[in-house]
Design a protein around this motif. Structure first.
Motif, PDB file in Angstrom:
ATOM      1  N   LEU A  23       0.833  -1.203   0.000  1.00  0.00           N
ATOM      2  CA  LEU A  23       0.000   0.000   0.000  1.00  0.00           C
ATOM      3  C   LEU A  23       0.868   1.253   0.000  1.00  0.00           C
ATOM      4  O   LEU A  23       0.620   2.195  -0.753  1.00  0.00           O
ATOM      5  N   ARG A  24       1.879   1.234   0.865  1.00  0.00           N
ATOM      6  CA  ARG A  24       2.774   2.394   0.929  1.00  0.00           C
ATOM      7  C   ARG A  24       3.427   2.639  -0.433  1.00  0.00           C
ATOM      8  O   ARG A  24       3.499   3.754  -0.912  1.00  0.00           O
ATOM      9  N   ALA A  25       3.864   1.549  -1.047  1.00  0.00           N
ATOM     10  CA  ALA A  25       4.545   1.669  -2.339  1.00  0.00           C
ATOM     11  C   ALA A  25       3.593   2.215  -3.390  1.00  0.00           C
ATOM     12  O   ALA A  25       3.929   3.123  -4.152  1.00  0.00           O
ATOM     13  N   VAL A  26       2.363   1.667  -3.421  1.00  0.00           N
ATOM     14  CA  VAL A  26       1.402   2.104  -4.435  1.00  0.00           C
ATOM     15  C   VAL A  26       1.063   3.576  -4.239  1.00  0.00           C
ATOM     16  O   VAL A  26       0.917   4.330  -5.194  1.00  0.00           O
ATOM     17  N   ALA A  27       0.975   3.996  -2.999  1.00  0.00           N
ATOM     18  CA  ALA A  27       0.648   5.390  -2.733  1.00  0.00           C
ATOM     19  C   ALA A  27       1.687   6.322  -3.326  1.00  0.00           C
ATOM     20  O   ALA A  27       1.402   7.471  -3.661  1.00  0.00           O
ATOM     21  N   ARG A  28       2.901   5.817  -3.461  1.00  0.00           N
ATOM     22  CA  ARG A  28       3.962   6.683  -3.996  1.00  0.00           C
ATOM     23  C   ARG A  28       4.087   6.608  -5.512  1.00  0.00           C
ATOM     24  O   ARG A  28       4.870   7.324  -6.112  1.00  0.00           O
ATOM     25  N   LEU A  29       3.323   5.693  -6.139  1.00  0.00           N
ATOM     26  CA  LEU A  29       3.514   5.475  -7.574  1.00  0.00           C
ATOM     27  C   LEU A  29       3.226   6.689  -8.449  1.00  0.00           C
ATOM     28  O   LEU A  29       3.966   6.942  -9.403  1.00  0.00           O
ATOM     29  N   PRO A  30       2.155   7.461  -8.183  1.00  0.00           N
ATOM     30  CA  PRO A  30       1.876   8.567  -9.104  1.00  0.00           C
ATOM     31  C   PRO A  30       3.070   9.489  -9.272  1.00  0.00           C
ATOM     32  O   PRO A  30       3.363   9.969 -10.373  1.00  0.00           O
ATOM     33  N   ARG A  37      10.662  16.300 -10.047  1.00  0.00           N
ATOM     34  CA  ARG A  37      10.192  17.662  -9.827  1.00  0.00           C
ATOM     35  C   ARG A  37       9.520  18.234 -11.060  1.00  0.00           C
ATOM     36  O   ARG A  37       9.496  19.416 -11.258  1.00  0.00           O
ATOM     37  N   GLY A  38       9.025  17.368 -11.917  1.00  0.00           N
ATOM     38  CA  GLY A  38       8.391  17.862 -13.139  1.00  0.00           C
ATOM     39  C   GLY A  38       7.003  18.398 -12.863  1.00  0.00           C
ATOM     40  O   GLY A  38       6.513  18.366 -11.743  1.00  0.00           O
ATOM     41  N   GLU A  39       6.371  18.847 -13.887  1.00  0.00           N
ATOM     42  CA  GLU A  39       5.023  19.341 -13.714  1.00  0.00           C
ATOM     43  C   GLU A  39       4.146  18.800 -14.831  1.00  0.00           C
ATOM     44  O   GLU A  39       4.608  18.515 -15.916  1.00  0.00           O
ATOM     45  N   GLY A  40       2.882  18.645 -14.537  1.00  0.00           N
ATOM     46  CA  GLY A  40       1.915  18.344 -15.582  1.00  0.00           C
ATOM     47  C   GLY A  40       1.815  16.888 -15.986  1.00  0.00           C
ATOM     48  O   GLY A  40       1.202  16.579 -16.971  1.00  0.00           O
ATOM     49  N   PHE A  41       2.408  15.959 -15.220  1.00  0.00           N
ATOM     50  CA  PHE A  41       2.284  14.557 -15.595  1.00  0.00           C
ATOM     51  C   PHE A  41       1.346  13.823 -14.644  1.00  0.00           C
ATOM     52  O   PHE A  41       1.393  12.618 -14.516  1.00  0.00           O
ATOM     53  N   GLY A  42       0.490  14.580 -13.978  1.00  0.00           N
ATOM     54  CA  GLY A  42      -0.340  14.009 -12.925  1.00  0.00           C
ATOM     55  C   GLY A  42      -1.287  12.925 -13.399  1.00  0.00           C
ATOM     56  O   GLY A  42      -1.384  11.876 -12.764  1.00  0.00           O
ATOM     57  N   VAL A  43      -1.951  13.159 -14.522  1.00  0.00           N
ATOM     58  CA  VAL A  43      -2.947  12.194 -14.993  1.00  0.00           C
ATOM     59  C   VAL A  43      -2.283  10.846 -15.266  1.00  0.00           C
ATOM     60  O   VAL A  43      -2.755   9.799 -14.828  1.00  0.00           O
ATOM     61  N   LEU A  44      -1.138  10.881 -15.974  1.00  0.00           N
ATOM     62  CA  LEU A  44      -0.446   9.632 -16.273  1.00  0.00           C
ATOM     63  C   LEU A  44       0.008   8.962 -14.989  1.00  0.00           C
ATOM     64  O   LEU A  44       0.014   7.739 -14.888  1.00  0.00           O
ATOM     65  N   GLY A  45       0.397   9.765 -14.004  1.00  0.00           N
ATOM     66  CA  GLY A  45       0.828   9.210 -12.731  1.00  0.00           C
ATOM     67  C   GLY A  45      -0.290   8.424 -12.065  1.00  0.00           C
ATOM     68  O   GLY A  45      -0.081   7.316 -11.573  1.00  0.00           O
ATOM     69  N   VAL A  46      -1.474   8.991 -12.091  1.00  0.00           N
ATOM     70  CA  VAL A  46      -2.623   8.315 -11.491  1.00  0.00           C
ATOM     71  C   VAL A  46      -2.931   7.026 -12.262  1.00  0.00           C
ATOM     72  O   VAL A  46      -3.184   5.970 -11.683  1.00  0.00           O
ATOM     73  N   ILE A  47      -2.868   7.127 -13.604  1.00  0.00           N
ATOM     74  CA  ILE A  47      -3.117   5.926 -14.423  1.00  0.00           C
ATOM     75  C   ILE A  47      -2.095   4.841 -14.095  1.00  0.00           C
ATOM     76  O   ILE A  47      -2.430   3.670 -13.950  1.00  0.00           O
ATOM     77  N   TYR A  48      -0.845   5.261 -13.951  1.00  0.00           N
ATOM     78  CA  TYR A  48       0.209   4.298 -13.630  1.00  0.00           C
ATOM     79  C   TYR A  48      -0.103   3.589 -12.317  1.00  0.00           C
ATOM     80  O   TYR A  48      -0.026   2.361 -12.227  1.00  0.00           O
ATOM     81  N   ALA A  49      -0.470   4.367 -11.315  1.00  0.00           N
ATOM     82  CA  ALA A  49      -0.787   3.776 -10.013  1.00  0.00           C
ATOM     83  C   ALA A  49      -1.951   2.800 -10.156  1.00  0.00           C
ATOM     84  O   ALA A  49      -1.927   1.696  -9.590  1.00  0.00           O
ATOM     85  N   ALA A  50      -2.958   3.191 -10.949  1.00  0.00           N
ATOM     86  CA  ALA A  50      -4.129   2.328 -11.113  1.00  0.00           C
ATOM     87  C   ALA A  50      -3.741   1.034 -11.819  1.00  0.00           C
ATOM     88  O   ALA A  50      -4.085  -0.070 -11.376  1.00  0.00           O
ATOM     89  N   VAL A  51      -3.004   1.161 -12.936  1.00  0.00           N
ATOM     90  CA  VAL A  51      -2.590  -0.023 -13.703  1.00  0.00           C
ATOM     91  C   VAL A  51      -1.743  -0.943 -12.833  1.00  0.00           C
ATOM     92  O   VAL A  51      -1.939  -2.163 -12.799  1.00  0.00           O
ATOM     93  N   PHE A  52      -0.810  -0.334 -12.112  1.00  0.00           N
ATOM     94  CA  PHE A  52       0.076  -1.109 -11.252  1.00  0.00           C
ATOM     95  C   PHE A  52      -0.742  -1.892 -10.225  1.00  0.00           C
ATOM     96  O   PHE A  52      -0.536  -3.094 -10.034  1.00  0.00           O
TER      97      PHE A  52
END
Lengths: 593, 378
Positions: A23-30, A37-52
């Motif tokens: 759970l801890r690991a998944v929470a950090r996936l996005p 320190r990038g910006e604007g990749f939030g949606v893909l981050g959430v998708i990644y966490a979901a897919v993972f």
């Protein structure tokens, strides 16, 4: 570079056993997807966490459930105790004998299928054989011929009361010679017929992709065509041969439909059928079945790991990517033997079984002599009017059509992350996707049976569970088709979109997806066909309302109702051909493979 | 400040340092080239500026806006940097027409009326008549122009070029070189151009930055680099060069065989240790026979022809003279063994630091591949 904790443990599986850590690991996936320190990749981050998360759950739930189940002394969902007895029972003579039979059957099948498949590939793609296009199409068709239907057809032909014996006894009056398909030989024979197209298809690529200059160099150095084949072509294909043989071995080890239909009456048991028998016939032993399942999965996983290593090493050796015109080897005096060889395979693997099923489906009582037969439509009428069959057809279409869509989308997302973005943890994701590939279908079904007896999710007895099983089992098909395309797509195509002002999401949407569409279509086709004919993962988890075509056919056959089983098989294959043509027509991309 | 500012840029892949603390500026409207052998870090530098790679250290600003600062944790995504970039592979999207490719930078920002901007960009590269074609129907040179039109269509603040001419044939390369220069001058935006081709660097740039092994070796105008290279690496990389080993004895430099030689006094810092003198082949006059006439400002060496290569405009001779093998150009036809005299001005013979190119490194930028287990299943 931040790393997830469990990357360091080396094995995703080990760490998955600790839910808190996961759970801890998944929470950090996005945040793993974003460039530092990038910006604007939030949606893909959430998708990644979901897919993972989804893939981790799909892959780990059945495996964890099997491990726990193998330590229980009762059936899933019943009160019981923890025990090591199931693992101790692996050493019992019955299990050991089954293991030996499994290895014998799988080994023999692989050896014969590889020799025949490679020979076919060489004849079709390396010589001046005249029927290349027709043979390629026929072998493609036989690849999709469901294993259990093939087994049924050959039982009709070769069982003690079957066609051959009928002809021998009644037709020619011979009593001394008889044929019995119910045995190791029969199983191996039908499995070889079933696996030859796979061997052919895996060998075709390396054979056609070989740089012709190696062979031309051999010819100019004075080698005759046969010497060249022996001393250059085949040695250069050794990696491909080994890798293809290992995959064949995995398929033979997990093959269920053929050994269950031919082996059970003949009292020949392999591991996959033993798991089924232990769960279906009293006295049941679900715990022992789980232990056997894990053993079988361990064997196939080892073969797959070895194969991946080989494939990685072998790629550099043979395929240079520039497939040129290869001078065909003249067959000469071998032309007729080659034609005969190809013809006999197609006859036995495709044409004869189809005709026999058609014949059996149209007669009232079985007889080998068509002039004695009473022809009838009643099998079709019965099957057509049966509500259970209609339900099964509907279920099959829902599971295959919808499930394949889910599978291909999930697979494409996985591949985009593992091949393209490679965020933290992508190697674990890659491994999780591949994990169920080594788990035989019947073992996966058993794992789900154990899991959903305990998990507080009302999935048992639903089509969703069947879709989950299929997606888990065949996800690698989707990730590999999509991944192969993503690897080919030059990175600069996507980078050019970014520098032209497109965000990552919009780059995926406007550039990567349209350019990968053909591969996604062919992935969908592959999954649809696999889902349509799958039986091993379903056999332990279907219920009356979630029966699919494959299970219905098998049920008819198990009741010794050859006529109805054949009629439904014929209907299923007509449906399959229709869907196949429809998909190929609607999705030109699926034709490429 | 307008233009591109790079300060203390560092990029590492694992243990390999690809860019080792480099700093430079590109002024507004200036055309600057990063020149160096493959693996020197020039493309990585460009990719850091584009935001395609993330620097491990240092700062990058575009037109006064910091787009990347490793210490402050600033990183602006590529699509927010307002760039126009031309890729080595062109990266023309095969599923879009020429016009759709060029319109992409506009449509992606939500602009509807792209017609005039696309028309303008296609007109500049002379591709208006092919607007509705598919990329697969275009030649390499035409694809290159589409890439160029796409890069400028949205009037970006900065133009970036990653070896855009390396896939073209020689004749087309010459023409496109001129065209890129013209377009950049018309747009008056700062441009950074990456190449390993010295001709491209010399002919197009206001300023050239020579890189080697992740460091800047020298920056300056093309003329400065050609005539006053700081070391043997730069001299060797730009133009062809003879390197003569010289040693000082009694305030006078001597060649290996002891022949006295005059060098450019501006390059002579006055040390006494052996040095290397750069002498460009085209600065040498080659005469047949042994001319005896003396002149205090010219160096004269007598020698004999070892070998010759016919190159068309002239013949390149290798001459054994002064204890060295010296290359010189001439239009005379001389058989091997002919006695010749080499004449060159003292100003053309410059002492340079004897730093040769360091061994090549390959940055670990290979893309990982997946093993397609099922690649052959229909």
């Amino acid at each position: 570079m931040r790393q997830l904790n469990f990357r360091r443990t080396g094995s995703g599986l080990a760490s998955l056993a600790s839910p808190a850590r996961l759970l801890r690991a998944v929470a950090r996936l996005p945040s793993a997807v974003a460039l530092p320190r990038g910006e604007g990749f939030g949606v893909l981050g959430v998708i990644y966490a979901a897919v993972f998360t989804v893939v981790a759950l799909l892959a780990s739930i059945p495996v964890v459930a099997l491990v726990l189940g193998s330590l229980r002394d009762s059936a899933p969902g019943l009160p019981g105790h923890w025990t090591w007895a199931n693992w101790a029972n692996l050493a019992s003579p019955g299990v050991v004998e089954t293991l030996l039979t499994t290895l014998e059957v799988a080994g023999l099948t692989t050896a014969f299928a590889m020799v025949i498949g490679t020979a076919l590939a060489l004849i079709i793609h390396r010589t001046d054989f005249r029927w290349s296009a027709a043979m390629t199409a026929m072998l493609g068709l036989s690849f999709y011929f469901p294993s259990f239907i093939l087994a049924m057809a050959w039982i009709v032909i070769g069982s003690p009361g079957g066609l051959i014996n009928d002809v021998l006894r009644d037709g020619m009056g011979i009593e001394s010679v008889s044929v019995d398909i119910y045995g190791v030989t029969g199983i191996v024979f039908v499995m070889v017929l079933h696996q030859v197209p796979f061997a052919y298809l895996t060998m075709r690529g390396p054979i056609m992709g070989m740089d012709p200059s190696y062979e031309e160099a051999a010819r100019t150095a004075g080698a005759s065509p046969l010497t060249m084949l022996r001393r250059v072509t085949l040695p250069m294909l050794s990696y491909a041969l080994a890798s293809s043989a290992l995959l064949s071995l995995v398929m033979a080890l997990e093959q269920f439909g053929i050994p269950v239909l031919i082996g059970v009456p003949g009292r020949v048991t392999v591991l996959a059928t033993q798991i089924y028998l232990l769960c279906r016939f009293p006295p049941t032993a679900y715990g022992l079945a789980a232990a056997i399942g894990l053993t079988l999965a361990a064997i196939t996983a080892a073969a797959i790991l070895l194969q991946r290593r080989l494939a990685r090493g072998g790629r550099a050796v043979v395929t240079t990517g520039k497939a040129g015109r290869i001078t065909p080897i003249p067959l000469g005096a071998w032309r007729w033997p080659a034609n005969l060889f190809c013809g006999v395979y197609i006859a036995m693997g495709l044409v004869l079984p189809s005709l026999i099923l058609l014949y059996t489906s149209l007669i009232k009582f079985f007889t080998a002599n068509p002039f004695d037969a009473a022809f009838t439509w009643r099998n079709y009428v019965y099957v057509w009017n049966s509500e259970a069959t209609q339900q099964a057809i509907l279920n099959t279409m829902l599971v295959s059509g919808g499930g394949a869509l889910i599978g291909v989308l999930l697979g494409a997302a996985c591949s985009y992350f593992t091949v393209r973005l490679q965020p933290t943890g992508y190697r674990v994701l890659d491994m999780l996707v591949m994990l169920p590939f080594g788990v035989p279908g019947v073992v996966l079904g058993l794992g789900l049976l154990w899991a959903y007896a305990y998990l507080p999710v009302p999935l048992y007895g639903t089509l969703t569970l069947i879709v989950l099983a299929y997606v888990t089992r065949f996800l690698p098909y989707a990730t590999e088709t999509a991944g192969a395309r993503f690897v080919q797509l030059d990175r600069s195509l996507e980078e050019a979109a970014w520098t032209a002002g497109a965000s990552r999401q919009s780059g995926v949407w406007r550039i990567v997806l349209p350019l990968s569409l053909p591969s996604l279509q062919s992935g969908y086709f592959l999954l649809f066909m696999a889902f349509f004919r799958e039986i091993s993962a379903t056999i332990l988890i279907f219920t009356a309302s979630t029966s699919v075509l494959s299970v219905s056919i098998w049920a008819f056959f198990e009741q010794a109702n050859w006529g109805l089983a054949s009629a439904l098989s014929i209907l299923a294959m007509i449906l399959m051909l229709a869907v196949m043509s429809l998909l190929l027509w609607a999705m030109p991309g699926a034709r490429q493979r | 400040m307008m233009g591109i500012t790079v300060r203390g840029l560092v990029k590492t892949y694992g243990a390999t340092t690809v860019i080792d603390t480099i700093s430079f500026d590109v002024a507004d409207g200036e055309f600057v080239t990063l020149l160096g052998p493959s693996g020197c870090g020039k493309t990585t530098t460009l990719r850091c500026i584009a935001g395609l790679d993330t620097p491990n250290g240092g700062l990058i600003a575009i037109n006064g806006r910091v787009v990347s600062d490793a210490r402050e944790g600033v990183f602006v995504a590529p699509h927010k940097r307002d760039l126009g970039m031309v890729f080595q592979s062109y990266a023309i999207w095969p599923h879009l027409t020429v016009a759709q490719n060029v319109a992409f930078p506009l449509t992606v920002k939500g602009e509807r009326n792209t017609g005039s901007a696309v028309g303008w960009a296609l007109d500049i590269v002379g591709m208006t008549h092919l607007a509705e074609r598919r990329p697969s129907e275009l030649s390499g040179g035409q694809q290159q122009r589409v890439a160029l039109a796409r890069a400028i269509a949205a009037r970006p603040q900065v133009l970036l070029f990653d070896e855009p001419l390396s896939n073209l044939d020689a004749r087309l390369r010459d023409r496109t070189r001129l065209e890129i220069s013209r377009i950049q001058r018309e747009l008056k935006v700062p441009a950074l151009y990456v190449t390993h081709d010295q001709t491209e660097a010399l002919s197009m740039s206001d300023r050239v930055i020579v890189m080697e092994a992740g460091r800047v070796v020298q920056q300056g105008t093309p003329r400065e680099l050609y005539h006053r290279p700081v070391n043997r690496f730069v001299a060797d990389f730009i133009g062809s060069a003879n390197f003569l080993e010289v040693r000082r004895a009694e305030r006078q430099w001597h060649l290996a065989d002891g022949t006295p030689i005059q060098v450019d006094p501006l390059s002579d810092a006055g040390g006494t240790e052996p040095r290397v003198a750069l002498l460009r082949p085209e600065a040498i006059r080659l005469d047949a026979g042994s001319v005896v006439e003396q002149n205090s400002t010219l160096n004269r060496l007598t020698g004999s022809v070892l070998g010759a290569m016919y190159l068309g405009p002239h013949i390149e001779y290798v001459v054994a003279a002064g204890g060295a093998h010296i290359r010189a150009f001439s239009r005379l036809e001389l058989p091997p063994g002919s006695p010749v005299t080499l004449t060159f001005a003292a100003d053309d013979c410059r002492l340079v630091d004897d730093t040769a190119a360091s061994p090549k490194r390959n940055p670990a930028s290979d893309y990982p591949r997946q093993s397609p287990i099922l690649e052959n299943i229909p």
